[in-house]
Design a protein around this motif. Structure first.
Motif, PDB file in Angstrom:
ATOM      1  N   MET A  23      -4.736   2.115   1.447  1.00 18.25           N
ATOM      2  CA  MET A  23      -3.677   2.049   2.531  1.00 18.25           C
ATOM      3  C   MET A  23      -2.214   2.123   1.730  1.00 18.25           C
ATOM      4  N   ASN A  24      -1.469   2.681   2.623  1.00 20.77           N
ATOM      5  CA  ASN A  24      -0.109   2.934   2.040  1.00 20.77           C
ATOM      6  C   ASN A  24       0.683   2.018   2.892  1.00 20.77           C
ATOM      7  N   TYR A  25       1.041   0.909   2.470  1.00 26.87           N
ATOM      8  CA  TYR A  25       1.586  -0.389   3.089  1.00 26.87           C
ATOM      9  C   TYR A  25       2.601  -0.921   1.973  1.00 26.87           C
ATOM     10  N   ASN A  26       3.742  -1.236   2.435  1.00 27.19           N
ATOM     11  CA  ASN A  26       4.640  -2.029   1.611  1.00 27.19           C
ATOM     12  C   ASN A  26       4.710  -3.379   2.181  1.00 27.19           C
ATOM     13  N   PHE A  75       1.340  -6.804   9.204  1.00 25.86           N
ATOM     14  CA  PHE A  75       0.435  -7.662   8.707  1.00 25.86           C
ATOM     15  C   PHE A  75       0.828  -8.937   8.106  1.00 25.86           C
TER      16      PHE A  75
END
Lengths: 243, 299
Positions: A1-4, A206
């Motif tokens: 997952m590409n999440y910061n 999130f």
């Protein structure tokens, strides 16, 4: 997952100028608590009255009680809140409708009352079940002692019935808390609405929903704990709900 | 921005791209043969469902061009295009976890959000204005003194409304609404005097309302126009470079202006309304010098 991931977001300033993002969520929690409290009071009051009515000997009373329960139980809560908020003010005389529309915090009052009445149908069902679960002999014993119907309910039936239904009532209380989130659809800025606002402002979806999950979990766990204590405190030793 | 532009151009050179190992979204598309577009259900005229249950709109056409470019670039014979409806709550997780590859709608591009996602070249600019009933005669922000004003919860518009209320000491009652439709309904039912939102969204809400002649847009705006962009995953330079190159070429060509005319100045489905959005200097510049800048001052 590409999440910061950015867990520090809660200590960053929110763009509404009301403090940090955590403040934003806590402001939402306050509305959740207020709405849940008022809704629970309404649900318990009306639920107890309607539940009792449905066990009375009078046929018309039973019918009226049944109608109440079916009306509030069979329409989705979301639809009910829309009806209360958008439709009812239009049906009233113009002046009354306008007063209702310009009432301060109208989404809070509408939400709390709407959720309270919706939950009252569920409480009523349980109160009825609690009363029905008692042996019929108890009511007869009351009559034999010369008690009126009201006295029989007050001194014989209800004290036991309420003890029996305390555990399911706890569930209903938790449901009331969770159902307050539906009021975001009529503009109440409670916890879920604030969480969604936080994700719109910061895009940290999130983190925002994790925080909301934990807050709901903690709130409902504490309520469950308190209700268990209450159950113990009021238990009649040696009888149904007692030890 | 210039440096990024040059870097993007270098990466997009065809010889270079095919020689390189594919990464990120392009690799995924090549392997699965599928590209998934996230679309909105009622974001007129950017991305919405028309009366034939088809997803149409200005942003959808731009995304279509990007899809074509991906197909050519990857030399694929067949590319499956899947459509997935998204909401403002679901668009970020769905981009982040790879469910959708492009979000084609009306998402504001700002610096805060760029920490989480990337945007291709701006396709529209909109300022925060307000709509009210003509009978109430509200044109300027000052006119809202003491009024009840609604905006959609969690939007940048809400933030600007709250700020203006405090800064100009207007004593407005600010109501949050769940979505644009609910907010507009509050104005329609006189529960609120005005609704603060992106001017283009207000124009489309008015145009599709029961009595469009009863409403007017304010003359004054709460903010400088902010850019809308098509959203894609962050840190995926080859895919972004391809999307930027495609959109840039599209906007600069006569096709870009034609596309604008089609969706903003002609009758559009489902009801054949015409939004009549004038092509102002900023929009003109946006098409002539495409950029993905989040800074309103860049336009």
């Amino acid at each position: 997952m590409n999440y910061n991931w950015n867990w520090g977001i809660f200590w960053e300033m929110n763009p509404e100028g009301s403090g940090t993002y955590l403040t934003l969520l806590l402001m939402g929690l306050r509305w959740t608590l207020a709405t849940a409290a008022l809704a629970a009071i309404i649900a318990l009051t009306f639920g107890a009255i309607v539940g009792v009515i449905r066990t009375l000997p009078a046929r018309w009373a039973v019918l009226a009680g049944d109608a109440w329960v079916e009306f509030f139980r069979n329409i989705p809560l979301l639809v009910q809140l829309f009806l209360w908020y958008f439709v009812v003010p239009e049906l009233l005389p113009k002046a009354a409708g306008l007063w209702l529309k310009t009432l301060p915090n109208s989404s809070f009052w509408t939400g709390a009352i709407g959720i309270g009445l919706f939950m009252s149908s569920r409480v009523a069902e349980q109160v009825k079940a609690g009363i029905r679960s008692l042996p019929r002999g108890q009511a007869m014993a009351g009559t034999a002692l010369g008690l009126t119907t009201a006295q029989t309910y007050r001194y014989v039936i209800l004290p036991m019935a309420f003890r029996i239904i305390l555990p399911p009532l706890t569930s209903e209380l938790l449901n009331t808390v969770k159902n307050t989130s539906v009021a975001l659809t009529i503009g109440l800025m409670e916890l879920t609405a604030r969480t969604r606002a936080m994700q719109e402002y910061s895009f940290q979806v999130f983190e925002a929903f994790t925080a909301a999950t934990l807050i709901y979990l903690a709130l409902n766990a504490s309520l469950t704990f308190l209700m268990r204590r209450l159950e113990k405190a009021v238990a009649v030793p040696g009888y149904v709900a007692g030890k | 921005m210039k440096l990024v532009g040059i870097a993007a151009l270098l990466l997009a050179l065809p010889g270079l791209a095919s020689a390189q190992e594919l990464t990120g979204t392009l690799k995924k598309i090549k392997e699965t043969g599928v590209i998934t577009l996230g679309h909105r259900e009622s974001s007129v005229p950017f991305s919405y469902i028309d009366n034939n249950a088809k997803v149409v709109g200005y942003a959808m056409e731009i995304c279509g061009k990007i899809v074509d470019a991906v197909k050519t670039d990857l030399k694929m014979e067949k590319l499956d295009v899947r459509l997935l409806p998204v909401t403002s709550s679901t668009r970020i997780p769905l981009i982040a976890n790879g469910t959708i590859d492009l979000e084609c709608g009306s998402t504001t591009n700002n610096a805060e959000r760029q920490k989480q996602v990337a945007y291709t070249n701006t396709h529209f600019l909109t300022a925060s204005a307000f709509v009210s009933k003509k009978a109430k005669n509200l044109m300027k922000i000052e006119d809202l003194k003491g009024k009840t004003v609604v905006s959609t919860a969690g939007t940048t518009n809400m933030k600007q409304l709250v700020e203006a209320n405090a800064a100009k000491n207007l004593g407005m009652t600010v109501l949050p609404a769940k979505d644009h439709a609910a907010a507009f309904l509050l104005v329609e039912l006189d529960r609120a005097d005005a609704f603060v939102m992106d001017d283009i969204l207000l124009a489309s809400l008015v145009a599709s309302s029961k009595d469009p002649a009863a409403y007017q847009l304010s003359a004054e705006a709460f903010s400088l126009p902010e850019p809308y962009g098509i959203m894609l995953r962050k840190d995926d330079a080859p895919f972004k470079a391809l999307a930027d190159k495609t959109t840039s070429a599209l906007y600069k060509s006569p096709e870009g202006a034609a596309l604008f005319k089609k969706w903003f100045q002609s009758p559009i489905p489902p009801n054949g309304i015409n939004l009549n959005v004038p092509m102002n200097a900023m929009l003109k510049k946006m098409l002539e010098k495409p950029t993905d800048s989040a800074d309103p001052a860049a336009y």
